[in-house]
Design a protein around this motif. Sequence first.
Motif, PDB file in Angstrom:
ATOM      1  N   UNK A 260      26.458 -12.193 -42.295  1.00 18.59           N
ATOM      2  CA  UNK A 260      25.811 -10.993 -41.757  1.00 18.59           C
ATOM      3  C   UNK A 260      24.330 -11.245 -41.491  1.00 18.59           C
ATOM      4  N   UNK A 261      23.670 -11.989 -42.375  1.00 17.29           N
ATOM      5  CA  UNK A 261      22.259 -12.307 -42.180  1.00 17.29           C
ATOM      6  C   UNK A 261      22.066 -13.177 -40.945  1.00 17.29           C
ATOM      7  N   UNK A 262      22.973 -14.138 -40.745  1.00 18.34           N
ATOM      8  CA  UNK A 262      22.891 -14.991 -39.549  1.00 18.34           C
ATOM      9  C   UNK A 262      23.074 -14.157 -38.290  1.00 18.34           C
ATOM     10  N   UNK A 267      20.766 -11.575 -33.472  1.00 17.03           N
ATOM     11  CA  UNK A 267      20.468 -10.388 -32.661  1.00 17.03           C
ATOM     12  C   UNK A 267      18.970 -10.187 -32.506  1.00 17.03           C
ATOM     13  N   UNK A 268      18.208 -10.471 -33.579  1.00 18.48           N
ATOM     14  CA  UNK A 268      16.749 -10.354 -33.484  1.00 18.48           C
ATOM     15  C   UNK A 268      16.187 -11.375 -32.511  1.00 18.48           C
ATOM     16  N   UNK A 270      17.752 -12.623 -29.871  1.00 19.82           N
ATOM     17  CA  UNK A 270      18.063 -12.158 -28.521  1.00 19.82           C
ATOM     18  C   UNK A 270      17.121 -11.040 -28.089  1.00 19.82           C
ATOM     19  N   UNK A 271      16.798 -10.153 -29.009  1.00 18.44           N
ATOM     20  CA  UNK A 271      15.853  -9.073 -28.681  1.00 18.44           C
ATOM     21  C   UNK A 271      14.470  -9.628 -28.370  1.00 18.44           C
ATOM     22  N   UNK A 272      14.054 -10.654 -29.119  1.00 18.70           N
ATOM     23  CA  UNK A 272      12.752 -11.276 -28.856  1.00 18.70           C
ATOM     24  C   UNK A 272      12.723 -11.921 -27.476  1.00 18.70           C
ATOM     25  N   UNK A 273      13.815 -12.608 -27.107  1.00 21.43           N
ATOM     26  CA  UNK A 273      13.864 -13.224 -25.786  1.00 21.43           C
ATOM     27  C   UNK A 273      13.826 -12.164 -24.687  1.00 21.43           C
ATOM     28  N   UNK A 274      14.514 -11.037 -24.915  1.00 17.33           N
ATOM     29  CA  UNK A 274      14.493  -9.967 -23.913  1.00 17.33           C
ATOM     30  C   UNK A 274      13.093  -9.384 -23.763  1.00 17.33           C
TER      31      UNK A 274
END
Length: 300
Positions: A260-262, A267-268, A270-274
Amino acid sequence: MIAELAAGAVAGGGLALLVMLLVQPQPGIAATLARLERGGRRSAVTRSAAGERTDGRLDRARESIGARLESEATLRGWQLSRTRTDLAVMNRTLTHHLGTKALLGLAAFIWFPGVITLLGYSNSLGVPIVVAVVAGFVGFMLPDLQLHRDAESRRRDFRHVVGSFLDLVAMNLAGGRGLPEALMAASSFGGHWAMVRLRQALSNARIMGLTPWESIARLGEDLGVEELRDLASALALAGDEGARIRTSLMARAESMRRKELVDVEGAAGESSQSMLLAQLLMCIAFLVFLSYPAVSQLGS
């Protein structure tokens, strides 16, 4: 020519749907057995949620249309496995979902071409027909996409609760309880919907004469949670062969938390790249805004 072809396609599709609704097929043995099994395994939570709907005219129409579509799907042997699994996670009925799909598709089919015609964007019949078909298809499929996204979010929530559930089971085992008692005691903590589903599955196992791990395996199959089926296999091994399960459950819970941590870190990322891409586009737009006056003067 395009308008005539589009009108013919729409008319042919409507006639085909009408024939499919009017012709009542004979259900096969597999379809009948699957319907009976789903009816026997329907949870009390789902039935109570279905009974809490309002009796408005729109709700009655949705229920009527959904019941007819569900009957047709059952008679024709359409399993709709993924949709049923997602609905089980969201605690909704197939009748409600199919009725929503039909009404939303019909509304999109009528509303979008009507708006285009009223605003005068089209002088021919072909464009509204094409827009109606596309809008109706998108409106019909949109509830499936929304359902799948919400179901995946709830499955992630369920996996998080399963990790805590395993820790509680291990603690009860360390206190000297047997495996069935430890499972039931661990599921009694908290009122989270995932704990409620686990507690309900274990309670139904006693009534139906099943082992707790068989009931957990059924719940994992109904909800599409692979971790529950793996847990049921491990519990069955412990129940049948007397293996030491407490250490295994703690290790499994730790593994689920690491996974779950991975996933959260991914997801974090991917959000940073966006966000970086959005900032880059804003910088490019700002540079274009600054350079446009000078470029326009050079051209003149």
